[in-house]
Design a protein around this motif. Structure first.
Motif, PDB file in Angstrom:
ATOM      1  N   GLY A   1       0.767  -1.235   0.000  1.00 41.02           N
ATOM      2  CA  GLY A   1       0.000   0.000   0.000  1.00 41.02           C
ATOM      3  C   GLY A   1       0.798   1.284   0.000  1.00 41.02           C
ATOM      4  O   GLY A   1       0.254   2.354   0.307  1.00 41.02           O
ATOM      5  N   TYR A   2       2.080   1.228  -0.384  1.00 42.57           N
ATOM      6  CA  TYR A   2       2.917   2.429  -0.333  1.00 42.57           C
ATOM      7  C   TYR A   2       2.854   3.280  -1.603  1.00 42.57           C
ATOM      8  O   TYR A   2       3.466   4.338  -1.660  1.00 42.57           O
ATOM      9  CB  TYR A   2       4.378   2.047  -0.059  1.00 42.57           C
ATOM     10  N   MET A   3       2.163   2.833  -2.625  1.00 39.57           N
ATOM     11  CA  MET A   3       2.063   3.589  -3.891  1.00 39.57           C
ATOM     12  C   MET A   3       3.462   3.971  -4.378  1.00 39.57           C
ATOM     13  O   MET A   3       3.795   5.134  -4.568  1.00 39.57           O
ATOM     14  CB  MET A   3       1.188   4.835  -3.722  1.00 39.57           C
ATOM     15  N   ALA A   4       4.290   2.956  -4.579  1.00 40.38           N
ATOM     16  CA  ALA A   4       5.706   3.178  -4.902  1.00 40.38           C
ATOM     17  C   ALA A   4       5.949   3.249  -6.405  1.00 40.38           C
ATOM     18  O   ALA A   4       5.284   2.575  -7.195  1.00 40.38           O
ATOM     19  CB  ALA A   4       6.557   2.054  -4.304  1.00 40.38           C
TER      20      ALA A   4
ATOM     21  N   PHE B   1      19.516   5.200  -8.890  1.00 42.00           N
ATOM     22  CA  PHE B   1      18.083   4.914  -8.935  1.00 42.00           C
ATOM     23  C   PHE B   1      17.369   5.755  -7.889  1.00 42.00           C
ATOM     24  O   PHE B   1      17.949   6.165  -6.882  1.00 42.00           O
ATOM     25  CB  PHE B   1      17.824   3.430  -8.654  1.00 42.00           C
ATOM     26  N   ARG B   2      16.092   5.993  -8.147  1.00 43.10           N
ATOM     27  CA  ARG B   2      15.272   6.725  -7.197  1.00 43.10           C
ATOM     28  C   ARG B   2      13.983   5.940  -6.946  1.00 43.10           C
ATOM     29  O   ARG B   2      13.362   5.450  -7.882  1.00 43.10           O
ATOM     30  CB  ARG B   2      14.960   8.133  -7.708  1.00 43.10           C
ATOM     31  N   LEU B   3      13.633   5.850  -5.683  1.00 46.15           N
ATOM     32  CA  LEU B   3      12.402   5.175  -5.270  1.00 46.15           C
ATOM     33  C   LEU B   3      11.523   6.197  -4.570  1.00 46.15           C
ATOM     34  O   LEU B   3      11.986   6.930  -3.689  1.00 46.15           O
ATOM     35  CB  LEU B   3      12.709   4.015  -4.318  1.00 46.15           C
TER      36      LEU B   3
ATOM     37  N   ASN C   1       2.410   7.099  -0.426  1.00 44.20           N
ATOM     38  CA  ASN C   1       1.497   6.803   0.680  1.00 44.20           C
ATOM     39  C   ASN C   1       2.268   6.042   1.743  1.00 44.20           C
ATOM     40  O   ASN C   1       3.189   5.277   1.434  1.00 44.20           O
ATOM     41  CB  ASN C   1       0.312   5.960   0.198  1.00 44.20           C
ATOM     42  N   CYS C   2       1.904   6.282   3.002  1.00 38.44           N
ATOM     43  CA  CYS C   2       2.554   5.580   4.110  1.00 38.44           C
ATOM     44  C   CYS C   2       1.483   4.941   4.983  1.00 38.44           C
ATOM     45  O   CYS C   2       0.820   5.638   5.760  1.00 38.44           O
ATOM     46  CB  CYS C   2       3.416   6.531   4.938  1.00 38.44           C
ATOM     47  N   PRO C   3       1.267   3.627   4.871  1.00 36.60           N
ATOM     48  CA  PRO C   3       0.243   2.964   5.673  1.00 36.60           C
ATOM     49  C   PRO C   3       0.506   3.053   7.182  1.00 36.60           C
ATOM     50  O   PRO C   3      -0.418   2.857   7.967  1.00 36.60           O
ATOM     51  CB  PRO C   3       0.312   1.506   5.186  1.00 36.60           C
ATOM     52  N   VAL C   4       1.762   3.338   7.571  1.00 31.58           N
ATOM     53  CA  VAL C   4       2.085   3.420   8.996  1.00 31.58           C
ATOM     54  C   VAL C   4       2.383   4.868   9.396  1.00 31.58           C
ATOM     55  O   VAL C   4       3.124   5.126  10.336  1.00 31.58           O
ATOM     56  CB  VAL C   4       3.277   2.502   9.350  1.00 31.58           C
ATOM     57  N   ALA C   5       1.784   5.812   8.685  1.00 30.65           N
ATOM     58  CA  ALA C   5       2.093   7.227   8.910  1.00 30.65           C
ATOM     59  C   ALA C   5       1.845   7.652  10.350  1.00 30.65           C
ATOM     60  O   ALA C   5       2.645   8.391  10.932  1.00 30.65           O
ATOM     61  CB  ALA C   5       1.269   8.094   7.955  1.00 30.65           C
ATOM     62  N   ALA C   6       0.735   7.207  10.943  1.00 26.99           N
ATOM     63  CA  ALA C   6       0.426   7.613  12.312  1.00 26.99           C
ATOM     64  C   ALA C   6       1.517   7.183  13.280  1.00 26.99           C
ATOM     65  O   ALA C   6       1.848   7.899  14.228  1.00 26.99           O
ATOM     66  CB  ALA C   6      -0.924   7.027  12.730  1.00 26.99           C
ATOM     67  N   VAL C   7       2.076   5.999  13.034  1.00 23.79           N
ATOM     68  CA  VAL C   7       3.169   5.504  13.880  1.00 23.79           C
ATOM     69  C   VAL C   7       4.465   6.239  13.567  1.00 23.79           C
ATOM     70  O   VAL C   7       5.181   6.688  14.468  1.00 23.79           O
ATOM     71  CB  VAL C   7       3.346   3.985  13.693  1.00 23.79           C
ATOM     72  N   ALA C   8       4.768   6.386  12.277  1.00 29.44           N
ATOM     73  CA  ALA C   8       6.018   7.034  11.872  1.00 29.44           C
ATOM     74  C   ALA C   8       6.093   8.481  12.329  1.00 29.44           C
ATOM     75  O   ALA C   8       7.177   8.989  12.632  1.00 29.44           O
ATOM     76  CB  ALA C   8       6.185   6.942  10.359  1.00 29.44           C
TER      77      ALA C   8
ATOM     78  N   CYS D   1       7.847  10.090   0.283  1.00 32.25           N
ATOM     79  CA  CYS D   1       9.164   9.638   0.715  1.00 32.25           C
ATOM     80  C   CYS D   1       9.974   9.368  -0.548  1.00 32.25           C
ATOM     81  O   CYS D   1       9.459   8.772  -1.499  1.00 32.25           O
ATOM     82  CB  CYS D   1       9.068   8.361   1.545  1.00 32.25           C
ATOM     83  N   ALA D   2      11.209   9.840  -0.562  1.00 30.71           N
ATOM     84  CA  ALA D   2      12.063   9.656  -1.734  1.00 30.71           C
ATOM     85  C   ALA D   2      13.425   9.145  -1.291  1.00 30.71           C
ATOM     86  O   ALA D   2      13.974   9.603  -0.285  1.00 30.71           O
ATOM     87  CB  ALA D   2      12.212  10.968  -2.502  1.00 30.71           C
TER      88      ALA D   2
END
Length: 215
Positions: A141-144, A153-155, A159-166, A201-202
Protein backbone atom coordinates in the motif's frame (compact mmCIF):
# COMPACT_ATOMS: atom_id res chain seq x y z
CA UNK A 1 -43.05 5.16 -3.06
CA UNK A 2 -40.01 6.86 -4.69
CA UNK A 3 -37.27 4.52 -5.90
CA UNK A 4 -34.43 3.86 -3.50
CA UNK A 5 -30.89 4.91 -4.24
CA UNK A 6 -29.16 1.65 -5.14
CA UNK A 7 -25.86 2.68 -3.59
CA UNK A 8 -27.65 3.58 -0.36
CA UNK A 9 -29.49 0.24 -0.31
CA UNK A 10 -26.24 -1.68 -0.74
CA UNK A 11 -24.63 0.28 2.07
CA UNK A 12 -27.63 -0.60 4.25
CA UNK A 13 -27.21 -4.25 3.31
CA UNK A 14 -23.54 -4.16 4.28
CA UNK A 15 -24.43 -2.45 7.56
CA UNK A 16 -27.06 -5.07 8.36
CA UNK A 17 -24.69 -7.94 7.61
CA UNK A 18 -22.10 -6.26 9.84
CA UNK A 19 -24.47 -5.72 12.77
CA UNK A 20 -26.74 -8.77 12.44
CA UNK A 21 -24.21 -11.26 11.09
CA UNK A 22 -24.95 -14.02 8.61
CA UNK A 23 -28.49 -13.56 7.27
CA UNK A 24 -30.88 -14.97 4.70
CA UNK A 25 -32.67 -13.03 1.97
CA UNK A 26 -35.99 -13.11 3.81
CA UNK A 27 -34.51 -11.56 6.95
CA UNK A 28 -32.78 -8.83 4.97
CA UNK A 29 -35.91 -8.17 2.96
CA UNK A 30 -37.97 -7.66 6.11
CA UNK A 31 -35.41 -5.37 7.74
CA UNK A 32 -35.00 -3.22 4.63
CA UNK A 33 -38.65 -3.17 3.64
CA UNK A 34 -37.97 -4.16 0.03
CA UNK A 35 -38.78 -7.29 -1.96
CA UNK A 36 -36.71 -10.45 -1.76
CA UNK A 37 -36.03 -10.14 -5.49
CA UNK A 38 -34.53 -6.67 -4.97
CA UNK A 39 -32.40 -7.96 -2.10
CA UNK A 40 -31.07 -10.81 -4.25
CA UNK A 41 -30.18 -8.37 -7.02
CA UNK A 42 -28.20 -6.19 -4.64
CA UNK A 43 -26.53 -9.20 -3.02
CA UNK A 44 -25.49 -10.47 -6.45
CA UNK A 45 -23.80 -7.13 -7.15
CA UNK A 46 -22.05 -7.21 -3.78
CA UNK A 47 -20.89 -10.78 -4.43
CA UNK A 48 -19.52 -9.73 -7.81
CA UNK A 49 -17.60 -6.91 -6.08
CA UNK A 50 -16.11 -9.34 -3.57
CA UNK A 51 -17.92 -7.84 -0.59
CA UNK A 52 -20.43 -10.61 0.23
CA UNK A 53 -20.12 -14.38 0.33
CA UNK A 54 -22.90 -16.96 0.30
CA UNK A 55 -23.04 -20.35 1.99
CA UNK A 56 -25.57 -23.16 1.73
CA UNK A 57 -26.95 -24.31 5.08
CA UNK A 58 -28.65 -27.69 5.02
CA UNK A 59 -31.40 -28.34 7.55
CA UNK A 60 -32.84 -31.57 8.86
CA UNK A 61 -36.31 -30.48 7.78
CA UNK A 62 -37.18 -28.39 4.75
CA UNK A 63 -35.15 -26.93 1.95
CA UNK A 64 -31.56 -25.76 2.33
CA UNK A 65 -31.10 -22.08 3.15
CA UNK A 66 -28.70 -19.64 1.54
CA UNK A 67 -26.98 -17.40 4.10
CA UNK A 68 -25.03 -14.25 3.29
CA UNK A 69 -22.12 -12.71 5.17
CA UNK A 70 -19.39 -10.12 4.69
CA UNK A 71 -16.02 -10.96 3.19
CA UNK A 72 -12.79 -9.72 4.77
CA UNK A 73 -12.63 -7.09 2.05
CA UNK A 74 -15.97 -5.72 3.19
CA UNK A 75 -14.90 -5.83 6.84
CA UNK A 76 -12.02 -3.50 5.97
CA UNK A 77 -14.54 -0.85 4.86
CA UNK A 78 -15.65 -0.32 8.46
CA UNK A 79 -13.59 1.85 10.84
CA UNK A 80 -10.72 0.08 12.55
CA UNK A 81 -8.51 2.05 14.91
CA UNK A 82 -5.37 -0.05 14.44
CA UNK A 83 -3.07 2.98 14.38
CA UNK A 84 -4.18 4.25 17.77
CA UNK A 85 -3.93 0.77 19.28
CA UNK A 86 -0.39 0.44 17.94
CA UNK A 87 0.58 3.86 19.31
CA UNK A 88 -0.93 3.02 22.71
CA UNK A 89 1.02 -0.25 22.86
CA UNK A 90 4.28 1.45 21.85
CA UNK A 91 3.70 4.16 24.46
CA UNK A 92 3.15 1.51 27.14
CA UNK A 93 6.25 -0.41 26.06
CA UNK A 94 8.36 2.75 26.17
CA UNK A 95 6.98 3.73 29.57
CA UNK A 96 7.65 0.28 31.04
CA UNK A 97 10.95 -0.64 29.39
CA UNK A 98 12.41 2.55 27.95
CA UNK A 99 13.17 3.82 24.46
CA UNK A 100 15.67 1.03 23.87
CA UNK A 101 12.89 -1.54 23.95
CA UNK A 102 11.04 0.32 21.18
CA UNK A 103 14.26 0.46 19.14
CA UNK A 104 14.69 -3.29 19.53
CA UNK A 105 11.08 -3.91 18.52
CA UNK A 106 11.48 -1.97 15.27
CA UNK A 107 14.84 -3.66 14.61
CA UNK A 108 13.22 -7.08 15.06
CA UNK A 109 10.49 -6.13 12.59
CA UNK A 110 13.13 -5.01 10.08
CA UNK A 111 14.96 -8.33 10.45
CA UNK A 112 11.71 -10.25 9.96
CA UNK A 113 10.90 -8.35 6.76
CA UNK A 114 14.44 -8.80 5.50
CA UNK A 115 14.21 -12.56 6.01
CA UNK A 116 10.83 -12.62 4.26
CA UNK A 117 12.01 -10.82 1.12
CA UNK A 118 15.68 -11.79 0.90
CA UNK A 119 15.09 -14.65 -1.52
CA UNK A 120 13.27 -12.35 -3.97
CA UNK A 121 16.47 -10.30 -4.31
CA UNK A 122 18.96 -13.13 -4.58
CA UNK A 123 21.16 -13.09 -7.69
CA UNK A 124 19.55 -10.02 -9.28
CA UNK A 125 21.36 -6.91 -10.52
CA UNK A 126 20.60 -3.69 -8.66
CA UNK A 127 18.14 -2.44 -11.28
CA UNK A 128 15.98 -5.54 -10.91
CA UNK A 129 16.24 -5.38 -7.13
CA UNK A 130 14.90 -1.82 -7.13
CA UNK A 131 12.00 -2.88 -9.35
CA UNK A 132 11.30 -5.83 -7.04
CA UNK A 133 11.41 -3.58 -3.98
CA UNK A 134 8.90 -1.20 -5.58
CA UNK A 135 6.59 -4.17 -6.22
CA UNK A 136 6.94 -5.30 -2.59
CA UNK A 137 6.10 -1.83 -1.30
CA UNK A 138 3.17 -1.47 -3.70
CA UNK A 139 1.70 -4.73 -2.41
CA UNK A 140 1.78 -3.19 1.08
CA UNK A 141 0.00 0.00 0.00
CA UNK A 142 2.92 2.43 -0.33
CA UNK A 143 2.06 3.59 -3.89
CA UNK A 144 5.71 3.18 -4.90
CA UNK A 145 7.39 4.20 -8.16
CA UNK A 146 11.00 4.10 -9.25
CA UNK A 147 13.20 5.47 -12.00
CA UNK A 148 16.83 5.62 -13.03
CA UNK A 149 19.15 8.52 -13.78
CA UNK A 150 22.87 9.23 -14.01
CA UNK A 151 23.12 9.36 -10.23
CA UNK A 152 21.65 5.89 -9.74
CA UNK A 153 18.08 4.91 -8.93
CA UNK A 154 15.27 6.72 -7.20
CA UNK A 155 12.40 5.17 -5.27
CA UNK A 156 9.30 7.20 -4.41
CA UNK A 157 6.50 6.33 -1.98
CA UNK A 158 3.38 8.49 -2.16
CA UNK A 159 1.50 6.80 0.68
CA UNK A 160 2.55 5.58 4.11
CA UNK A 161 0.24 2.96 5.67
CA UNK A 162 2.09 3.42 9.00
CA UNK A 163 2.09 7.23 8.91
CA UNK A 164 0.43 7.61 12.31
CA UNK A 165 3.17 5.50 13.88
CA UNK A 166 6.02 7.03 11.87
CA UNK A 167 4.96 10.55 12.83
CA UNK A 168 5.54 9.74 16.49
CA UNK A 169 8.15 6.98 16.33
CA UNK A 170 10.76 7.88 13.77
CA UNK A 171 12.37 4.48 14.28
CA UNK A 172 9.90 3.32 11.62
CA UNK A 173 11.52 5.61 9.04
CA UNK A 174 15.04 4.68 10.05
CA UNK A 175 14.32 0.97 9.93
CA UNK A 176 12.73 1.30 6.48
CA UNK A 177 15.88 2.90 5.09
CA UNK A 178 18.05 0.24 6.73
CA UNK A 179 15.80 -2.51 5.36
CA UNK A 180 16.11 -1.10 1.83
CA UNK A 181 19.91 -0.84 2.11
CA UNK A 182 20.19 -4.42 3.31
CA UNK A 183 17.79 -5.93 0.76
CA UNK A 184 19.37 -4.02 -2.14
CA UNK A 185 22.95 -4.38 -0.84
CA UNK A 186 23.34 -0.75 -1.84
CA UNK A 187 23.79 2.76 -0.47
CA UNK A 188 20.34 4.24 0.28
CA UNK A 189 19.80 7.91 1.12
CA UNK A 190 16.41 9.37 2.07
CA UNK A 191 15.91 12.81 0.54
CA UNK A 192 12.20 13.41 1.27
CA UNK A 193 9.95 12.09 4.02
CA UNK A 194 6.17 12.12 4.49
CA UNK A 195 6.64 12.16 8.28
CA UNK A 196 8.55 15.44 7.92
CA UNK A 197 5.80 17.11 5.91
CA UNK A 198 6.97 16.28 2.39
CA UNK A 199 4.49 15.06 -0.21
CA UNK A 200 6.30 11.73 -0.56
CA UNK A 201 9.16 9.64 0.72
CA UNK A 202 12.06 9.66 -1.73
CA UNK A 203 15.25 7.61 -1.77
CA UNK A 204 18.40 7.84 -3.84
CA UNK A 205 19.89 4.39 -4.39
CA UNK A 206 23.46 3.82 -5.55
CA UNK A 207 25.64 0.76 -5.80
CA UNK A 208 28.12 0.64 -2.92
CA UNK A 209 31.05 1.10 -5.31
CA UNK A 210 29.45 4.18 -6.91
CA UNK A 211 28.67 5.61 -3.49
CA UNK A 212 32.28 5.09 -2.39
CA UNK A 213 33.58 6.93 -5.44
CA UNK A 214 31.45 9.97 -4.55
CA UNK A 215 32.96 10.23 -1.07
Amino acid sequence: MPPRNEGSTRRQLLHLLKTKGESCVQDLSGMLGITAMAVRRHLHTLQRDGLVRVSLVRRTVGRPSYRYSLTERAQEMFPRNYAQLTLDLLDELQAMAGTGSVDRLFAARREKLEARYRERMRGKPLREKVAELAAIQNASGYMAEWDEDRDGFRLYEYNCPVAAVANQYRQACRCERELFASLLDADVERTECLAEGDVRCAYVIRSRSAAAERR
